[in-house]
Scaffold this active site. Structure first.
Site, mmCIF file in Angstrom:
data_model
loop_
_atom_site.group_PDB
_atom_site.id
_atom_site.type_symbol
_atom_site.label_atom_id
_atom_site.label_comp_id
_atom_site.label_asym_id
_atom_site.label_seq_id
_atom_site.Cartn_x
_atom_site.Cartn_y
_atom_site.Cartn_z
ATOM 1 N N TYR A 220 -2.181 -1.795 10.437
ATOM 2 C CA TYR A 220 -2.227 -1.916 8.967
ATOM 3 C C TYR A 220 -0.957 -1.355 8.340
ATOM 4 O O TYR A 220 -0.308 -1.998 7.514
ATOM 5 C CB TYR A 220 -3.460 -1.181 8.445
ATOM 6 C CG TYR A 220 -3.706 -1.317 6.957
ATOM 7 C CD1 TYR A 220 -4.384 -2.411 6.448
ATOM 8 C CD2 TYR A 220 -3.272 -0.336 6.065
ATOM 9 C CE1 TYR A 220 -4.630 -2.535 5.076
ATOM 10 C CE2 TYR A 220 -3.507 -0.443 4.703
ATOM 11 C CZ TYR A 220 -4.190 -1.544 4.212
ATOM 12 O OH TYR A 220 -4.425 -1.661 2.861
ATOM 13 N N SER B 23 0.856 -1.188 0.000
ATOM 14 C CA SER B 23 0.000 0.000 0.000
ATOM 15 C C SER B 23 0.893 1.240 0.000
ATOM 16 O O SER B 23 2.064 1.163 0.413
ATOM 17 C CB SER B 23 -0.862 0.009 1.272
ATOM 18 O OG SER B 23 -1.474 1.269 1.461
HETATM 19 N N1 LIG Z 1 -8.695 -0.675 -1.756
HETATM 20 C C1 LIG Z 1 -7.684 0.117 -1.491
HETATM 21 O O1 LIG Z 1 -7.813 1.359 -1.493
HETATM 22 C C2 LIG Z 1 -6.321 -0.464 -1.181
HETATM 23 C C3 LIG Z 1 -5.233 0.417 -1.135
HETATM 24 C C4 LIG Z 1 -3.969 -0.078 -0.863
HETATM 25 C C5 LIG Z 1 -3.796 -1.433 -0.649
HETATM 26 N N2 LIG Z 1 -4.871 -2.274 -0.699
HETATM 27 C C6 LIG Z 1 -4.618 -3.696 -0.464
HETATM 28 O O2 LIG Z 1 -5.058 -4.428 -1.579
HETATM 29 C C7 LIG Z 1 -5.469 -5.725 -1.157
HETATM 30 C C8 LIG Z 1 -6.880 -5.986 -1.658
HETATM 31 O O3 LIG Z 1 -7.728 -5.001 -1.115
HETATM 32 P P1 LIG Z 1 -9.225 -4.769 -1.609
HETATM 33 O O4 LIG Z 1 -9.479 -3.337 -1.427
HETATM 34 O O5 LIG Z 1 -9.446 -5.416 -2.925
HETATM 35 O O6 LIG Z 1 -9.992 -5.563 -0.449
HETATM 36 P P2 LIG Z 1 -11.447 -6.273 -0.454
HETATM 37 O O7 LIG Z 1 -11.861 -6.329 0.985
HETATM 38 O O8 LIG Z 1 -12.326 -5.592 -1.403
HETATM 39 O O9 LIG Z 1 -11.086 -7.746 -0.944
HETATM 40 C C9 LIG Z 1 -10.194 -8.523 -0.162
HETATM 41 C C10 LIG Z 1 -10.386 -9.984 -0.449
HETATM 42 O O10 LIG Z 1 -9.511 -10.697 0.462
HETATM 43 C C11 LIG Z 1 -10.246 -11.764 1.044
HETATM 44 N N3 LIG Z 1 -9.690 -12.131 2.350
HETATM 45 C C12 LIG Z 1 -9.708 -11.410 3.501
HETATM 46 N N4 LIG Z 1 -9.151 -12.118 4.502
HETATM 47 C C13 LIG Z 1 -8.780 -13.307 3.971
HETATM 48 C C14 LIG Z 1 -8.169 -14.469 4.502
HETATM 49 N N5 LIG Z 1 -7.834 -14.561 5.806
HETATM 50 N N6 LIG Z 1 -7.937 -15.516 3.682
HETATM 51 C C15 LIG Z 1 -8.294 -15.452 2.375
HETATM 52 N N7 LIG Z 1 -8.884 -14.391 1.805
HETATM 53 C C16 LIG Z 1 -9.123 -13.327 2.615
HETATM 54 C C17 LIG Z 1 -11.675 -11.223 1.156
HETATM 55 O O11 LIG Z 1 -12.616 -12.277 1.313
HETATM 56 C C18 LIG Z 1 -11.829 -10.470 -0.166
HETATM 57 O O12 LIG Z 1 -12.262 -11.306 -1.199
HETATM 58 C C19 LIG Z 1 -5.348 -5.742 0.351
HETATM 59 O O13 LIG Z 1 -4.119 -6.334 0.730
HETATM 60 C C20 LIG Z 1 -5.365 -4.276 0.719
HETATM 61 O O14 LIG Z 1 -4.716 -4.023 1.944
HETATM 62 C C21 LIG Z 1 -6.125 -1.816 -0.957
#
Ligand SMILES: NC(=O)c1ccc[n+]([C@@H]2O[C@H](COP(=O)([O-])OP(=O)(O)OC[C@H]3O[C@@H](n4cnc5c(N)ncnc54)[C@H](O)[C@@H]3O)[C@@H](O)[C@H]2O)c1
Length: 252
Positions: A147, A134
């Site tokens: 986080y 991130s």
């Molecule tokens: N959305 C943002 O703005 C953003 C920004 C920076 C980084 N990220 C990172 O990107 C990645 C994806 O984020 P997102 O926004 O798509 O999240 P999201 O919540 O929309 O999707 C996350 C997915 O991970 C799965 N998941 C959660 N815990 C789990 C576990 N223990 N085992 C298996 N699967 C699991 C969930 O079921 C879901 O399908 C994450 O690592 C997040 O920290 C997101």
């Protein structure tokens, strides 16, 4: 970029950024294995699409899942360590349980998934691991102590894997800015005025918008391709410029 006859494992591939990565790999011809605790929402039903219920923070789940992928597709070429959760709290307001949960899902899972996928990559002397970190690995905001710590530690793990398994296996961290996913919408919903928070977010990005999952997915596919064969151990931002400002990027 052609991914025919290759296999990509995407953790957290049922929603958001992971779903986009999984779909793009599939459309590029790869076999795709989605490891997730949520149900697959892709609507894809195909022999090249394999969903496994797997808690990526659980050693046995991960070991079994990687074995199942290799049994079905014959190997693992790409691993996208994407699954993650967001929890809010400063150090004093974060419970020990919540700290451990965030570390387990957002950091230990990358160690476990890599640990069980790398031996299969080594068999073929070829592989790429993408770790989704991130912008919070570089900059921070209020009440994200656990986080931001996990996302920063991912960069160290990325370098370590890149050095230990070079030259056959590359490992790269991808650092997204604000991306419109279920995780983001859940965060907005904590506010009494989600639309105002959305607009504030947009205003923080010089690009004039927040990202969509494909902004990250397209980068992941590029980094996994041979076109990126000289890139390893790096942290690459895909953030619409979020990380380059010191505020005041809003246009009137
Ligand atoms: N959305 C943002 O703005 C953003 C920004 C920076 C980084 N990220 C990172 O990107 C990645 C994806 O984020 P997102 O926004 O798509 O999240 P999201 O919540 O929309 O999707 C996350 C997915 O991970 C799965 N998941 C959660 N815990 C789990 C576990 N223990 N085992 C298996 N699967 C699991 C969930 O079921 C879901 O399908 C994450 O690592 C997040 O920290 C997101």
């Amino acid at each position: 970029m052609h991914y025919k006859n290759t296999t990509a494992v995407v953790t957290g591939g049922s929603k958001g950024i992971g779903a986009s990565c999984a779909r793009l790999f599939f459309e590029a011809g790869a076999n795709v294995a989605v490891l997730d605790i949520s149900e697959d929402g892709s609507g894809i039903s195909d022999d090249r699409w394999f969903c496994i219920h797997c808690d990526v923070s659980n050693n046995l789940d991960v070991s079994n899942a990687m074995q199942a992928v290799v049994k079905k597709f014959g190997g693992i070429d790409y691993l996208v360590n994407n699954a993650g959760i967001q929890r809010y709290g400063s150090v004093t307001y974060t419970s020990e349980e919540e700290w451990d949960l965030v570390m387990n899902v957002n950091l230990k899972s990358l160690f476990l998934c890599s640990k069980y996928a790398i031996p299969y990559m080594e068999e073929n002397k070829k592989g790429v691991i993408i770790n989704i970190s991130s912008v919070q690995a570089f900059v921070s905001q209020r009440i994200v102590a656990a986080y931001t710590t996990a996302k920063t530690a991912i960069l160290g793990l990325t370098r370590s894997i890149a050095v230990d398994y070079a030259p056959h296996i590359r490992c790269v961290a991808v650092c997204p800015g604000t991306i419109d996913t279920p995780m983001l919408r859940e965060s907005f919903a904590l506010s009494p005025n989600p639309e105002e928070v959305l607009q504030e977010c947009i205003d923080m990005h010089p690009a004039g918008r927040i990202g969509v999952p494909e902004d990250v997915g397209e980068l992941v596919l590029f980094l996994c391709s041979d076109k990126a064969s000289f890139i390893t151990g790096q942290a690459i931002r895909v953030d619409g410029g979020l990380g380059i400002t010191i505020g005041g990027s809003k246009r009137n």
